[in-house]
Write a protein that holds these residues in place. Structure first.
Motif, PDB file in Angstrom:
ATOM      1  N   THR A  61      39.068  35.542  54.698  1.00  0.00           N
ATOM      2  CA  THR A  61      39.899  36.266  53.742  1.00  0.00           C
ATOM      3  C   THR A  61      41.022  37.022  54.453  1.00  0.00           C
ATOM      4  O   THR A  61      40.771  37.794  55.387  1.00  0.00           O
ATOM      5  N   SER A  80      43.376  38.933  52.730  1.00  0.00           N
ATOM      6  CA  SER A  80      43.924  39.861  51.741  1.00  0.00           C
ATOM      7  C   SER A  80      44.414  41.156  52.390  1.00  0.00           C
ATOM      8  O   SER A  80      43.913  41.583  53.439  1.00  0.00           O
ATOM      9  N   PRO A 126      37.662  42.815  49.143  1.00  0.00           N
ATOM     10  CA  PRO A 126      37.816  42.011  47.920  1.00  0.00           C
ATOM     11  C   PRO A 126      36.491  41.491  47.386  1.00  0.00           C
ATOM     12  O   PRO A 126      36.280  41.416  46.166  1.00  0.00           O
ATOM     13  N   TRP A 174      35.171  42.282  43.528  1.00  0.00           N
ATOM     14  CA  TRP A 174      34.956  41.311  42.453  1.00  0.00           C
ATOM     15  C   TRP A 174      33.456  41.129  42.188  1.00  0.00           C
ATOM     16  O   TRP A 174      33.037  40.920  41.037  1.00  0.00           O
TER      17      TRP A 174
END
Length: 448
Positions: free
Chosen positions: A110, A112, A119, A123
């Protein structure tokens, strides 16, 4: 088990040089503070980390141990409830089995702006909350199955990111103590959940609250960690090109090249398989063997959990400190598994409710000593901890999820031995499986 390899001891090459090379992995991930320079994690980070762990497990473990059984009982006939509970927990555990390593691997890739872990924390807790609220309002067993599948999938994505924070952020010299705190709150979490369930049930409140309140607690705890965590960041330019074949191959952790990881996996699987056989049917055991109604069964479950919790806190605190001081891990795991197995054996033969306190004491002491050092032991032998921590912890967490799928499927067969309702056979088999888990741990060579 996935073919990942435990790093060879210093100065030695991998056990089998003829094996194919490890699949490509991300090479530019900035190590967490602890991995980078050995600094210990600050108190604020540790507190937020432990709080997130605690509240997530209130939402995740309470249904497994108690509230799913109540919901299934409310939607089933007495003859159908064991099979319906096996269906709900088995399907949910399958999604956990898939989601945990997959989320871990994707977390390691990831890029991000939020970081590599945040993240997935975000989520996961949001979607998992949707799943629990769906169960709360479910009018049929089919809707319960759907809600629990969503909750297991999402919360296990959160769990994979949470566990990767241990090697990311916590220095080696403090890992057993932090691991002990995590293990302690993981086991205290269902105590809080069961206490809430008992309070609402005894007060005659709508059953929806036994799911809504744990959901709210998980949201608060995990979102607080998201807010304060100084996460790792993976630069996009340093990420290896994605290749599906290599990505899937990365989940195979070779027992030949990484035998320590394989033995740690086997020990955890067997331990939690034995625990799952007990935990899934604990409420029905109290009702069927002693004739308790739902409120009384919850009351006894709460009492036993309090006894377990007291012994767990003592054993976890002492075990984690002694393990860090001596540098030893295996002896604590072995003693813990034998204590927990003895507790299960007591449950198998108990026909006086008072005897259950003895079983709960042994079981709690075993759990505390085990979880005080188990994550630290795994972290010590974790393959490629700098670049694949979340993925490999996710692979390891198959040993958490798979027993929850297999145990409910096999438990009805054990209960049916000798004519049905044979909790003696169920718990005796559980104790034997846990003892074999202790033996598996003894084969780990890369940890003392």
């Amino acid at each position: 088990m996935a073919d990942v390899q435990a790093p060879a001891p210093a100065g030695q090459s991998p056990a089998s040089p003829t094996l194919p090379p490890a699949p490509p992995v991300p090479t530019g991930a900035a190590p967490g503070p602890a991995a980078r320079d050995g600094r210990v994690a600050g108190k604020g980070v540790v507190v937020a980390y432990v709080l997130a762990y605690f509240t997530l497990y209130i939402a995740l473990l309470t249904p497994v141990i108690s509230t799913l059984a109540l919901k299934v009982d409310a939607l089933s006939t007495p003859g159908d409830r064991a099979g319906n509970l096996a269906l709900v927990t088995g399907v949910g555990a399958f999604f956990a089995f898939v989601a945990n390593p997959l989320a871990g691997a994707l977390s390691d890739r990831t890029t991000s702006r939020l970081g590599m872990r945040r993240p997935w924390l975000l989520w996961g807790v949001l979607l998992g909350s949707v799943g629990l609220l769906l169960i709360a309002a479910a009018p049929t067993i089919g809707v319960v199955v759907l809600g629990w599948a969503i909750a297991q999938m999402a919360f296990n994505g959160t769990q994979a990111a949470l566990q990767a924070i241990l090697p990311d952020q916590v220095a080696e010299q403090q890992r057993a103590r932090v691991s002990g705190l995590l293990g302690m709150v993981q086991q205290l979490a269902p105590l809080v959940g069961i206490g809430l369930a008992f309070g609402f049930t005894a007060a005659g409140a709508d059953q929806i609250w036994i799911f809504v309140v744990p959901t709210a607690l998980a949201l608060v705890g995990v979102l607080a960690l998201v807010a304060v965590l100084k996460d790792r960041h993976l630069p996009k330019g340093d990420l290896e090109a994605f290749r599906l074949g290599a990505f899937l191959q990365g989940f195979w952790v070779s027992p030949r090249r990484y035998p320590d990881f394989a033995w740690a996996f086997a020990g955890r699987f067997l331990m939690l398989f034995g625990f799952a056989l007990y935990n899934t049917y604990q409420l029905y055991f109290l009702s069927d063997r002693f004739g308790f109604d739902s409120a009384t069964a919850l009351s006894w479950q709460l009492r036993l959990m309090v006894v377990q919790a007291v012994l767990l806190v003592v054993a976890s605190t002492v075990g984690g400190a002694l393990s860090d001081r001596t540098g030893r891990r295996k002896v604590f795991v072995v003693v813990a598994t034998l204590l927990a197995g003895s507790g299960l054996a007591v449950f198998a033969v108990a026909h006086d409710p008072a005897v259950l306190y003895v079983g709960a004491s042994l079981f709690g002491a075993g759990l505390g000593a085990y979880f005080a050092v188990d994550l630290a032991l795994v972290t010590d032998v974790l393959p490629n901890a700098e670049t694949e921590a979340a993925k490999n912890m996710g692979v390891f967490n198959i040993a958490n999820a798979l027993p929850q799928s297999v145990a409910p499927a096999l438990a009805p067969a054990f209960l049916a031995l000798g004519g049905g309702g044979n909790y003696t056979a169920l718990f005796a088999i559980s104790a034997g499986i846990v003892a074999v888990g202790a033996v598996a741990t003894m084969f780990i060579r890369g940890a003392r």
